[in-house]
Design an enzyme around this catalytic site. Structure first.
Site, PDB file in Angstrom:
ATOM      1  N   ASN A  44      -9.760   4.724  10.078  1.00  0.00           N
ATOM      2  CA  ASN A  44      -9.334   3.877   8.968  1.00  0.00           C
ATOM      3  C   ASN A  44      -9.955   4.391   7.664  1.00  0.00           C
ATOM      4  O   ASN A  44     -11.169   4.461   7.548  1.00  0.00           O
ATOM      5  CB  ASN A  44      -9.779   2.438   9.250  1.00  0.00           C
ATOM      6  CG  ASN A  44      -9.614   1.515   8.062  1.00  0.00           C
ATOM      7  OD1 ASN A  44      -8.829   1.768   7.164  1.00  0.00           O
ATOM      8  ND2 ASN A  44     -10.373   0.450   8.067  1.00  0.00           N
ATOM      9  N   CYS A  67     -11.466  -3.032   9.833  1.00  0.00           N
ATOM     10  CA  CYS A  67     -11.716  -2.462  11.158  1.00  0.00           C
ATOM     11  C   CYS A  67     -13.018  -2.986  11.759  1.00  0.00           C
ATOM     12  O   CYS A  67     -13.203  -2.927  12.974  1.00  0.00           O
ATOM     13  CB  CYS A  67     -11.713  -0.942  11.100  1.00  0.00           C
ATOM     14  SG  CYS A  67     -12.858  -0.229   9.906  1.00  0.00           S
TER      15      CYS A  67
END
Length: 191
Positions: free
Chosen positions: A152, A160
């Site tokens: 991410n 995340c």
């Protein structure tokens, strides 16, 4: 051209937070945020523009601008200022989500699907990697979902940190488990 800045967490978080030596690297391109990544310190601009977060943009020209010199008149710099303001509101408990133009175009279709699914996890909630795989409609792909989660490019903004191991332990986090613990505790979870 990509505009890059870095901000010390201590300047945008309440006093007595545990991330004193930590900075966030932010980058924008074409009026959209492309990177929000952790750094252990405010390194030299030449070091910051060569971090792992910049790998997808190795061939792009990068301009580093100190966050206190950013201008609202430039679209990239304006996005960076908005991101810093929203991050500050998040750290101070005044914001639970982010409203920023983001660009995830360099991700694979699978990664983009995971990153979009991450944005649906509510503030203060956590899910397992298996649940994340279910969210993208591919229940057997929990390892691949975990890998995409780790790639991410927009830490905090795409949450995340809200994905934990199935046994309730924190699991890993690209920025370090100490940062994941801090973010989850900031959102009302305790570990």
């Amino acid at each position: 051209m990509m505009t890059v800045t870095a901000v010390q967490v201590s300047t945008i978080a309440p006093p007595n937070h545990p991330l004193d030596d930590t900075a966030l690297i932010l980058a924008a391109r074409r009026g959209s945020l492309v990177i929000c990544d952790w750094s252990e310190s405010m390194a030299e601009p030449s070091v910051i523009t060569k971090t792992n977060a910049m790998k997808p943009y190795q061939s792009a020209d990068k301009a580093f601008i100190a966050f206190d010199s950013l201008s609202k008149s430039d679209p990239d710099q304006h996005v960076l200022l908005m991101a810093i303001a929203q991050l500050k509101d998040y750290f101070f408990g005044r914001r639970q989500g982010f409203d920023l133009p983001i660009d995830l175009s360099f991700g694979t279709p699978f990664q983009k699907g995971v990153w979009q699914a991450l944005q649906s996890i509510e503030f203060g909630k956590t899910i397992s990697y298996a649940s994340l795989a279910n969210l993208i409609g591919n229940p057997k792909a929990y390892r691949a979902a975990a890998n995409a989660n780790g790639k991410n490019p927009l830490s905090i903004i795409i949450p995340c940190h809200r994905v934990i191991a199935h046994d309730g332990s924190l699991g890993g986090y690209t920025g370090g488990v100490d940062k994941k613990r801090y973010l989850l505790e900031l959102e009302g979870k305790s570990f």
